[in-house]
Design a protein around this motif. Structure first.
Motif, short mmCIF file in Angstrom:
data_model
loop_
_atom_site.label_atom_id
_atom_site.label_comp_id
_atom_site.label_asym_id
_atom_site.label_seq_id
_atom_site.Cartn_x
_atom_site.Cartn_y
_atom_site.Cartn_z
N SER A 84 0.86 -1.21 0.05
CA SER A 84 -0.02 0.03 -0.06
C SER A 84 0.90 1.22 -0.02
N PRO A 85 1.02 2.16 -0.90
CA PRO A 85 1.80 3.25 -1.14
C PRO A 85 1.39 4.26 -0.05
N VAL A 86 2.15 4.89 0.38
CA VAL A 86 2.33 5.94 1.58
C VAL A 86 2.38 7.42 0.63
N TYR A 87 1.65 8.31 1.16
CA TYR A 87 1.55 9.58 0.43
C TYR A 87 2.94 10.36 0.67
N GLY A 88 3.53 10.80 -0.37
CA GLY A 88 4.67 11.77 -0.20
C GLY A 88 5.88 10.75 -0.24
N LYS A 89 5.89 9.35 -0.30
CA LYS A 89 7.10 8.53 -0.39
C LYS A 89 7.55 8.46 -1.58
N LYS A 90 8.72 8.16 -2.00
CA LYS A 90 9.07 7.98 -3.45
C LYS A 90 9.20 6.40 -3.73
N TYR A 91 8.75 5.92 -4.87
CA TYR A 91 8.64 4.76 -5.43
C TYR A 91 9.34 4.67 -6.79
N TYR A 92 9.74 3.38 -7.15
CA TYR A 92 10.54 3.46 -8.48
C TYR A 92 9.66 2.53 -9.33
N LEU A 93 9.57 2.96 -10.66
CA LEU A 93 9.01 2.29 -11.62
C LEU A 93 9.85 1.49 -12.51
N TYR A 94 9.65 0.24 -12.91
CA TYR A 94 10.51 -0.45 -13.58
C TYR A 94 9.64 -0.99 -14.79
N GLN A 95 10.03 -1.33 -15.80
CA GLN A 95 9.52 -1.96 -16.93
C GLN A 95 9.83 -3.49 -16.81
N ASP A 96 8.91 -4.49 -16.44
CA ASP A 96 9.18 -5.84 -16.86
C ASP A 96 9.00 -6.46 -17.97
N GLN A 97 10.02 -6.71 -18.53
CA GLN A 97 10.07 -7.28 -20.11
C GLN A 97 9.40 -8.55 -20.29
N SER A 98 9.37 -9.36 -19.19
CA SER A 98 8.98 -10.67 -19.10
C SER A 98 7.58 -10.73 -19.34
N LEU A 99 6.76 -9.81 -18.62
CA LEU A 99 5.43 -9.66 -18.17
C LEU A 99 4.90 -8.77 -19.27
N GLY A 100 5.76 -7.91 -19.60
CA GLY A 100 5.12 -6.64 -20.59
C GLY A 100 4.39 -5.58 -19.81
N SER A 101 4.58 -5.43 -18.78
CA SER A 101 3.93 -4.60 -17.95
C SER A 101 4.98 -3.76 -16.92
N TYR A 102 4.51 -2.84 -16.24
CA TYR A 102 5.35 -2.12 -15.14
C TYR A 102 5.14 -2.68 -13.97
N ARG A 103 6.33 -2.52 -12.89
CA ARG A 103 6.30 -3.04 -11.57
C ARG A 103 6.82 -1.74 -10.64
N VAL A 105 8.05 -0.76 -7.30
CA VAL A 105 8.84 -1.26 -6.23
C VAL A 105 9.57 0.03 -5.26
N GLN A 106 9.87 -0.48 -4.09
CA GLN A 106 10.56 0.63 -3.22
C GLN A 106 11.75 0.62 -3.36
N ASN A 107 12.73 0.07 -3.88
CA ASN A 107 14.03 -0.09 -4.08
C ASN A 107 14.48 0.73 -5.34
N SER A 108 15.42 1.72 -5.19
CA SER A 108 16.05 2.36 -6.19
C SER A 108 16.93 1.32 -6.98
N PRO A 109 17.36 1.73 -8.24
CA PRO A 109 18.30 0.95 -8.83
C PRO A 109 19.60 0.63 -8.27
N SER A 110 20.15 1.63 -7.32
CA SER A 110 21.25 1.36 -6.31
C SER A 110 21.03 0.55 -5.34
N GLU A 111 20.13 0.18 -4.99
CA GLU A 111 19.69 -0.18 -3.46
C GLU A 111 19.43 -1.94 -3.59
N TRP A 112 19.56 -2.45 -4.96
CA TRP A 112 19.44 -4.00 -4.81
C TRP A 112 20.55 -4.60 -4.59
N SER A 113 20.55 -5.64 -3.71
CA SER A 113 21.79 -6.38 -3.36
C SER A 113 22.36 -6.93 -4.13
N CYS A 114 21.73 -7.45 -5.02
CA CYS A 114 22.32 -8.61 -6.16
C CYS A 114 22.11 -7.92 -7.75
#
Length: 139
Positions: A84-103, A105-114
């Protein structure tokens, strides 16, 4: 037509003075007066036109910003997310090529561990506003 000095009622109707001590006057140049009036009217109209165009530019910027928010809102609502998104918080939109849709998520591109999952490409950073629309955030 001869106007005599004995007819003072008609002295104000002629274009030249009738007495030696009378003040000098000349006919009003109507064409020059009209030109001056038109120039003044044009100056005021141009000033008002510029003011209206400035207001129109402000309205166009507001309309473009609102359209961008609506586009971002549609993109986010078409995305898949499981929180459930919180008002005022940043979220990151990714395009999932396998599903052909957007996702969303709460992680920025630099916050993924792997690293960003395979087949995902980062699109944009979004923030949920108080009116339940989303805006694109420039990072």
């Amino acid at each position: 037509m001869r106007i005599e000095d004995t007819d003072p009622d008609r002295h104000n109707a002629i274009e030249y003075p009738m007495e030696v001590g009378a003040p000098k006057f000349a006919p009003v140049p109507i064409r020059e007066e009209k030109d001056k009036a038109i120039n003044v009217a044009r100056a005021h109209a141009n000033q008002e036109y510029e003011r209206i165009m400035e207001q129109a530019a402000v309205l166009m910027r507001q309309a473009k910003a609102l359209q961008a928010r609506l586009d971002a809102t549609e993109m986010v609502h078409a995305a898949k997310f499981s929180f459930s998104p919180v008002y005022g918080k940043k979220y990151y939109l990714y395009q999932d090529q396998s599903l052909g849709s957007y996702r969303l998520v709460q992680n920025s591109p630099s916050e993924w561990s792997c690293g960003v999952p395979a087949g995902w490409s980062f699109c944009q950073v979004v923030r949920k506003l108080g009116d339940s629309t989303w805006e694109v955030v420039e990072d």
